[in-house]
Enzyme design. Sequence first.
Site, PDB file in Angstrom:
ATOM      1  N   GLY A 333       0.825  -1.201   0.000  1.00 36.00           N
ATOM      2  CA  GLY A 333       0.000   0.000   0.000  1.00 36.00           C
ATOM      3  C   GLY A 333       0.854   1.243   0.000  1.00 36.00           C
ATOM      4  O   GLY A 333       2.073   1.194  -0.210  1.00 36.00           O
ATOM      5  N   GLY A 334       0.203   2.367   0.223  1.00 37.04           N
ATOM      6  CA  GLY A 334       0.902   3.644   0.186  1.00 37.04           C
ATOM      7  C   GLY A 334       1.963   3.787   1.250  1.00 37.04           C
ATOM      8  O   GLY A 334       2.915   4.549   1.081  1.00 37.04           O
ATOM      9  N   PHE A 335       1.839   3.041   2.338  1.00 36.34           N
ATOM     10  CA  PHE A 335       2.795   3.202   3.432  1.00 36.34           C
ATOM     11  C   PHE A 335       3.857   2.117   3.455  1.00 36.34           C
ATOM     12  O   PHE A 335       4.777   2.181   4.258  1.00 36.34           O
ATOM     13  CB  PHE A 335       2.060   3.224   4.777  1.00 36.34           C
ATOM     14  CG  PHE A 335       1.229   4.458   4.968  1.00 36.34           C
ATOM     15  CD1 PHE A 335       1.802   5.639   5.407  1.00 36.34           C
ATOM     16  CD2 PHE A 335      -0.120   4.446   4.685  1.00 36.34           C
ATOM     17  CE1 PHE A 335       1.052   6.778   5.570  1.00 36.34           C
ATOM     18  CE2 PHE A 335      -0.885   5.588   4.856  1.00 36.34           C
ATOM     19  CZ  PHE A 335      -0.303   6.755   5.286  1.00 36.34           C
ATOM     20  N   GLY A 336       3.726   1.111   2.619  1.00 33.84           N
ATOM     21  CA  GLY A 336       4.753   0.077   2.595  1.00 33.84           C
ATOM     22  C   GLY A 336       4.182  -1.295   2.287  1.00 33.84           C
ATOM     23  O   GLY A 336       3.006  -1.449   1.937  1.00 33.84           O
ATOM     24  N   VAL A 338       3.284  -5.350   3.203  1.00 30.82           N
ATOM     25  CA  VAL A 338       2.714  -6.090   4.326  1.00 30.82           C
ATOM     26  C   VAL A 338       3.006  -7.575   4.151  1.00 30.82           C
ATOM     27  O   VAL A 338       2.835  -8.125   3.051  1.00 30.82           O
ATOM     28  CB  VAL A 338       1.190  -5.868   4.428  1.00 30.82           C
ATOM     29  CG1 VAL A 338       0.632  -6.577   5.661  1.00 30.82           C
ATOM     30  CG2 VAL A 338       0.864  -4.381   4.482  1.00 30.82           C
ATOM     31  N   ASP A 449      -7.521   8.251   3.874  1.00 33.51           N
ATOM     32  CA  ASP A 449      -7.429   7.328   2.733  1.00 33.51           C
ATOM     33  C   ASP A 449      -8.397   6.164   2.902  1.00 33.51           C
ATOM     34  O   ASP A 449      -8.012   4.992   2.843  1.00 33.51           O
ATOM     35  CB  ASP A 449      -6.000   6.818   2.589  1.00 33.51           C
ATOM     36  CG  ASP A 449      -5.743   6.178   1.219  1.00 33.51           C
ATOM     37  OD1 ASP A 449      -6.551   6.423   0.304  1.00 33.51           O
ATOM     38  OD2 ASP A 449      -4.756   5.443   1.073  1.00 33.51           O
TER      39      ASP A 449
END
Length: 642
Positions: A333-336, A338, A449
């Site tokens: 995702g946008g943050f990294g 998983v 988001d």
Amino acid sequence: MRRWISKQLLILLAVLLALSVPASADSQTNLLNFGCSNYNAANPSLFLINLNSTIADLLSRISSADDGGVLSATADRARSPTPVYALAFCRGYLSRRDCLDCLSSAASRLRTCGAATGGRAIYDGCTLRYENGPFFDQGTLPGNAPICANGTAPTPGFAAATLSLLQDLCSATPKVASYFADSVRDGVYAAAQCSPTVSETVCAVCLQVAYGNIKGCLPSSDGRAVDAGCFMRYSGEAFFSANDTVDLTLYVAAGAKRKRISPLVEGVAGGVFAVLFLSLALLIWIRRRRRPEESWRGDILGATELRGPTNFHYRDLQSATNNFSKENKLGEGGFGQVYKGILKDGKTIAVKKLAMTQSKNVRASFLSEVKLISNVHHQNLLRLLGCSTKKDELLLVYEYMANGSLDNFLFGEMRGMLNWKQRFDIIVGMARGLAYLHQEFHVCIIHRDIKASNVLLDDNLRPKIADFGLARLLPGDQSHLSTYFAGTLGYIAPEYVIHGDLTEKVDTYSFGVVVLEIISGHKSSDSKPEHVSQHLLELGWKLYEEDNLPDLIDKSLDPSEYHLEEVMRAITIALLCTQAVSLRPTMMEVVVFLLSQNDPQISLSRPAFLNTTSGVHDDLTSSTASSSAPPTSILMPKFSAR
């Protein structure tokens, strides 16, 4: 070991004795609502032992509680492989004996649920509920409904007096320490109660939904409204003693009476207060001047009682995820990225590797924000278990959701698997989770988001919003410029994209778009052959103006499994969420709209940014949406209780 076995036998004996006590005539054991979960425990025998022990604890605690006030208790076997959480509370006008009789009847009925992972029994006099997960913060749930008697109003003014009294109870009850209030007015007996485990705000919202339901009983002489976290009743006949009621004027602002104070006393008191205030302000200023500036480090809530997150060893997470292998990767995702991981104790987790570069400032901000997020506990928000800041990476450890994200059930391999009830429950769960972030937690957390891929589903298809709070790690002046990190086109509110105006209404807008996706089964950017290059939101507004909203409903849904009025209501609420900023409801109001059985009058206007003839409007935060199409008023349809 023998002592432990003896203790368990005594507990089970206490349960059997309690269940064998006949209910007295005054215990108000008229059953109002009963239900069992559709899922059974994986280990039925151990679950039943824990359930019996937990209920025995509840009855024991209420039996030994101090006299006075509302009789209530919670108990749990949270650390067991088959956990059980339970809650019991009685109406404030019941005696201890009648309370125990009522709860014994409830416990006896819940035994018919067998090894079901959840059950509830609500009577006139008490509520008893258990689940295999925490639920104590719940107020409103789908399926709430009024229970109306057949009798008619005893007097011509009965209905008006009832509505007035119930409104005062809605205002007063959340402010009463015990969350219980009863009163008699103009021949009307009425009472309201919330679960002692909910917050004041949740109590107020639950009672507002109950009021919307119960007023539909009038002009009947008797009505009730029950929900997960509250109870309301009115009657033309006494069902409690009129000699022991709550003085509502102490809690209702409009009826509060204040003693007059002479102008002289007011002036003197005001002067003294002003001097004390200035002195205190001066003292604080002097102390701050003397203190080294770098020595003050406030926590993000300005509070010290927050628990810090669990610190995981990097090597343990590396081992759990098989060195962050491709086989363990769940998504990105946008943050990294998983990854799925299995700890040494067998617990399955999800590990997120944040796409951020370590630095002293970033690390300090990370720890502060993670401390905040780790203290967010709600059944519809993904639980952050801990973090790791070793090496050169920032890692977050979350609970693992086996069913993955909502988008897979809407647009992926599991498309068409969700029926309407499941979809509606997901919509309500999302609304409740956002309402908690915006209004229930210590600080207002704006997600920024909200989209289907950021909504995960547990084993029971309960929605859990993920990635909340992470956008706060970005620089405050820059985060709105990056759609990769803080928002996804097609879901972001226009005022945030264009002007960078960030309020909780940004999440409300995104929620409305996701609801349209849930109902239609199409992505927000999807286009249909008959509506070429038309975004889902714009299509929704077009069908609304053409009075053809049923055309938006997912064709995979079985029409026999849903009430058209209920689906139409959900679509209309979704469109309401995409209005101009000042016209959008709060998420708490959305919860009320979704769950209330009353018919609120809602006015909808086509948003200016969807006006294809004039393009994007410059003032997207205007209180009135500018459009060539005039505002349209509708009466929200009433849908049947389930």
